[in-house]
Design a protein around this motif. Structure first.
Motif, PDB file in Angstrom:
ATOM      1  N   THR A  51      -4.987   9.273   3.741  1.00  0.00           N
ATOM      2  CA  THR A  51      -5.186   7.922   4.274  1.00  0.00           C
ATOM      3  C   THR A  51      -4.340   6.912   3.505  1.00  0.00           C
ATOM      4  O   THR A  51      -3.722   6.022   4.108  1.00  0.00           O
ATOM      5  CB  THR A  51      -6.674   7.540   4.212  1.00  0.00           C
ATOM      6  N   ALA A  52      -4.316   7.047   2.180  1.00  0.00           N
ATOM      7  CA  ALA A  52      -3.473   6.164   1.366  1.00  0.00           C
ATOM      8  C   ALA A  52      -2.007   6.318   1.756  1.00  0.00           C
ATOM      9  O   ALA A  52      -1.272   5.323   1.846  1.00  0.00           O
ATOM     10  CB  ALA A  52      -3.671   6.466  -0.117  1.00  0.00           C
ATOM     11  N   GLY A  53      -1.578   7.542   2.002  1.00  0.00           N
ATOM     12  CA  GLY A  53      -0.200   7.779   2.427  1.00  0.00           C
ATOM     13  C   GLY A  53       0.107   7.134   3.765  1.00  0.00           C
ATOM     14  O   GLY A  53       1.201   6.585   3.961  1.00  0.00           O
ATOM     15  N   ALA A  54      -0.843   7.183   4.687  1.00  0.00           N
ATOM     16  CA  ALA A  54      -0.636   6.556   5.995  1.00  0.00           C
ATOM     17  C   ALA A  54      -0.519   5.036   5.849  1.00  0.00           C
ATOM     18  O   ALA A  54       0.333   4.405   6.486  1.00  0.00           O
ATOM     19  CB  ALA A  54      -1.785   6.919   6.935  1.00  0.00           C
ATOM     20  N   ILE A  55      -1.358   4.453   4.991  1.00  0.00           N
ATOM     21  CA  ILE A  55      -1.288   3.009   4.744  1.00  0.00           C
ATOM     22  C   ILE A  55       0.053   2.657   4.119  1.00  0.00           C
ATOM     23  O   ILE A  55       0.711   1.690   4.527  1.00  0.00           O
ATOM     24  CB  ILE A  55      -2.461   2.564   3.838  1.00  0.00           C
ATOM     25  N   GLU A  56       0.485   3.424   3.137  1.00  0.00           N
ATOM     26  CA  GLU A  56       1.762   3.157   2.470  1.00  0.00           C
ATOM     27  C   GLU A  56       2.939   3.335   3.418  1.00  0.00           C
ATOM     28  O   GLU A  56       3.911   2.574   3.361  1.00  0.00           O
ATOM     29  CB  GLU A  56       1.917   4.070   1.256  1.00  0.00           C
ATOM     30  N   LEU A  57       2.855   4.313   4.303  1.00  0.00           N
ATOM     31  CA  LEU A  57       3.929   4.560   5.263  1.00  0.00           C
ATOM     32  C   LEU A  57       4.066   3.390   6.240  1.00  0.00           C
ATOM     33  O   LEU A  57       5.142   2.807   6.388  1.00  0.00           O
ATOM     34  CB  LEU A  57       3.663   5.862   6.016  1.00  0.00           C
ATOM     35  N   VAL A  58       2.977   3.020   6.874  1.00  0.00           N
ATOM     36  CA  VAL A  58       3.020   1.987   7.908  1.00  0.00           C
ATOM     37  C   VAL A  58       3.248   0.596   7.305  1.00  0.00           C
ATOM     38  O   VAL A  58       4.148  -0.136   7.725  1.00  0.00           O
ATOM     39  CB  VAL A  58       1.726   2.010   8.752  1.00  0.00           C
ATOM     40  N   LEU A  59       2.443   0.237   6.312  1.00  0.00           N
ATOM     41  CA  LEU A  59       2.570  -1.105   5.745  1.00  0.00           C
ATOM     42  C   LEU A  59       3.817  -1.243   4.878  1.00  0.00           C
ATOM     43  O   LEU A  59       4.388  -2.331   4.798  1.00  0.00           O
ATOM     44  CB  LEU A  59       1.306  -1.468   4.966  1.00  0.00           C
ATOM     45  N   GLY A  60       4.270  -0.151   4.269  1.00  0.00           N
ATOM     46  CA  GLY A  60       5.544  -0.189   3.551  1.00  0.00           C
ATOM     47  C   GLY A  60       6.697  -0.469   4.509  1.00  0.00           C
ATOM     48  O   GLY A  60       7.611  -1.229   4.186  1.00  0.00           O
ATOM     49  N   ALA A  61       6.648   0.126   5.698  1.00  0.00           N
ATOM     50  CA  ALA A  61       7.681  -0.139   6.709  1.00  0.00           C
ATOM     51  C   ALA A  61       7.621  -1.596   7.171  1.00  0.00           C
ATOM     52  O   ALA A  61       8.662  -2.241   7.356  1.00  0.00           O
ATOM     53  CB  ALA A  61       7.502   0.808   7.895  1.00  0.00           C
ATOM     54  N   LEU A  62       6.402  -2.126   7.348  1.00  0.00           N
ATOM     55  CA  LEU A  62       6.274  -3.538   7.728  1.00  0.00           C
ATOM     56  C   LEU A  62       6.832  -4.457   6.646  1.00  0.00           C
ATOM     57  O   LEU A  62       7.476  -5.463   6.957  1.00  0.00           O
ATOM     58  CB  LEU A  62       4.805  -3.888   8.008  1.00  0.00           C
ATOM     59  N   LEU A  63       6.592  -4.105   5.387  1.00  0.00           N
ATOM     60  CA  LEU A  63       7.166  -4.903   4.298  1.00  0.00           C
ATOM     61  C   LEU A  63       8.687  -4.836   4.320  1.00  0.00           C
ATOM     62  O   LEU A  63       9.359  -5.845   4.093  1.00  0.00           O
ATOM     63  CB  LEU A  63       6.667  -4.407   2.938  1.00  0.00           C
ATOM     64  N   MET A  64       9.238  -3.667   4.580  1.00  0.00           N
ATOM     65  CA  MET A  64      10.695  -3.531   4.582  1.00  0.00           C
ATOM     66  C   MET A  64      11.341  -4.439   5.617  1.00  0.00           C
ATOM     67  O   MET A  64      12.377  -5.039   5.346  1.00  0.00           O
ATOM     68  CB  MET A  64      11.109  -2.075   4.828  1.00  0.00           C
ATOM     69  N   ILE A  65      10.751  -4.538   6.799  1.00  0.00           N
ATOM     70  CA  ILE A  65      11.342  -5.405   7.825  1.00  0.00           C
ATOM     71  C   ILE A  65      10.813  -6.835   7.750  1.00  0.00           C
ATOM     72  O   ILE A  65      11.349  -7.720   8.414  1.00  0.00           O
ATOM     73  CB  ILE A  65      11.149  -4.820   9.248  1.00  0.00           C
ATOM     74  N   GLY A  66       9.781  -7.052   6.961  1.00  0.00           N
ATOM     75  CA  GLY A  66       9.249  -8.399   6.793  1.00  0.00           C
ATOM     76  C   GLY A  66       8.407  -8.865   7.952  1.00  0.00           C
ATOM     77  O   GLY A  66       8.377 -10.056   8.277  1.00  0.00           O
ATOM     78  N   LEU A  67       7.695  -7.954   8.582  1.00  0.00           N
ATOM     79  CA  LEU A  67       6.823  -8.292   9.703  1.00  0.00           C
ATOM     80  C   LEU A  67       5.374  -8.277   9.230  1.00  0.00           C
ATOM     81  O   LEU A  67       4.933  -7.303   8.612  1.00  0.00           O
ATOM     82  CB  LEU A  67       7.026  -7.276  10.833  1.00  0.00           C
ATOM     83  N   PHE A  68       4.640  -9.352   9.509  1.00  0.00           N
ATOM     84  CA  PHE A  68       3.262  -9.524   9.033  1.00  0.00           C
ATOM     85  C   PHE A  68       3.195  -9.315   7.517  1.00  0.00           C
ATOM     86  O   PHE A  68       2.310  -8.646   7.002  1.00  0.00           O
ATOM     87  CB  PHE A  68       2.293  -8.570   9.749  1.00  0.00           C
ATOM     88  N   THR A  69       4.153  -9.899   6.824  1.00  0.00           N
ATOM     89  CA  THR A  69       4.328  -9.659   5.393  1.00  0.00           C
ATOM     90  C   THR A  69       3.088  -9.993   4.587  1.00  0.00           C
ATOM     91  O   THR A  69       2.651  -9.199   3.752  1.00  0.00           O
ATOM     92  CB  THR A  69       5.522 -10.483   4.861  1.00  0.00           C
ATOM     93  N   ARG A  70       2.513 -11.152   4.813  1.00  0.00           N
ATOM     94  CA  ARG A  70       1.381 -11.588   3.991  1.00  0.00           C
ATOM     95  C   ARG A  70       0.178 -10.672   4.161  1.00  0.00           C
ATOM     96  O   ARG A  70      -0.446 -10.263   3.181  1.00  0.00           O
ATOM     97  CB  ARG A  70       1.009 -13.031   4.309  1.00  0.00           C
ATOM     98  N   LEU A  71      -0.136 -10.310   5.383  1.00  0.00           N
ATOM     99  CA  LEU A  71      -1.275  -9.428   5.644  1.00  0.00           C
ATOM    100  C   LEU A  71      -1.015  -8.023   5.102  1.00  0.00           C
ATOM    101  O   LEU A  71      -1.866  -7.441   4.430  1.00  0.00           O
ATOM    102  CB  LEU A  71      -1.583  -9.372   7.138  1.00  0.00           C
ATOM    103  N   ALA A  72       0.162  -7.478   5.382  1.00  0.00           N
ATOM    104  CA  ALA A  72       0.496  -6.135   4.910  1.00  0.00           C
ATOM    105  C   ALA A  72       0.483  -6.070   3.386  1.00  0.00           C
ATOM    106  O   ALA A  72      -0.062  -5.126   2.799  1.00  0.00           O
ATOM    107  CB  ALA A  72       1.874  -5.713   5.442  1.00  0.00           C
ATOM    108  N   ALA A  73       1.046  -7.073   2.734  1.00  0.00           N
ATOM    109  CA  ALA A  73       1.084  -7.089   1.276  1.00  0.00           C
ATOM    110  C   ALA A  73      -0.315  -7.230   0.687  1.00  0.00           C
ATOM    111  O   ALA A  73      -0.629  -6.604  -0.329  1.00  0.00           O
ATOM    112  CB  ALA A  73       1.988  -8.216   0.789  1.00  0.00           C
ATOM    113  N   PHE A  74      -1.171  -8.028   1.313  1.00  0.00           N
ATOM    114  CA  PHE A  74      -2.536  -8.192   0.808  1.00  0.00           C
ATOM    115  C   PHE A  74      -3.312  -6.882   0.886  1.00  0.00           C
ATOM    116  O   PHE A  74      -4.004  -6.497  -0.057  1.00  0.00           O
ATOM    117  CB  PHE A  74      -3.255  -9.296   1.599  1.00  0.00           C
TER     118      PHE A  74
END
Length: 134
Positions: A51-74
């Motif tokens: 589950t941690a890997g899935a979160i890191e995969l999806v939200l890490g990708a969102l951080l890379m493109i800068g989409l929903f940055t604040r929510l993903a980073a939180f």
């Protein structure tokens, strides 16, 4: 000492910091979910680590493109805090609080990097900025 000439690079460096942080978290997600590269400690992972890997995969990708940055980073900051306390500090019979001794230095650094990004946003080079949402 003050370097006022560097302030003009701040928005772009924030975007670079966001991208690299996302990329590093994304690689952990790829290693946990897709087993690439093959690492012995990610061979047979329990569901919580998956589950941690899935979160890191999806939200890490969102951080890379800068989409929903604040929510993903939180969310990632919370996940990294959880990873430190559950996966590093409490992995033995007795709690080991010092990150140097329990291997949790990266988890703490990721936690505070993501906490900063949740407050600062994605920077000038991000999907959020392009959509006018940041």
């Amino acid at each position: 000492m003050n370097f006022p000439y560097l302030t003009r690079f701040q928005p772009v460096l924030l975007s670079l910091f966001r991208f690299i942080t996302g990329l590093l978290l994304f690689q952990y997600g790829v290693a946990k979910i897709f087993k690439f590269p093959v690492l012995p400690y990610f061979a047979n992972i329990p569901p919580l680590i998956w589950t941690a890997g899935a979160i890191e995969l999806v939200l890490g990708a969102l951080l890379m493109i800068g989409l929903f940055t604040r929510l993903a980073a939180f969310i990632l900051a919370g996940e990294m805090a959880f990873a430190y306390f559950m996966g590093h500090m409490l992995k033995g019979e007795t709690p080991v609080f010092l990150p140097l001794l329990n291997g949790g230095t990266a988890a703490i650094l990721f936690c505070f990097a993501c906490l900063y990004l949740s407050a600062a946003g994605g920077g000038s080079v991000s999907a959020d900025a392009a959509m006018g949402k940041d």
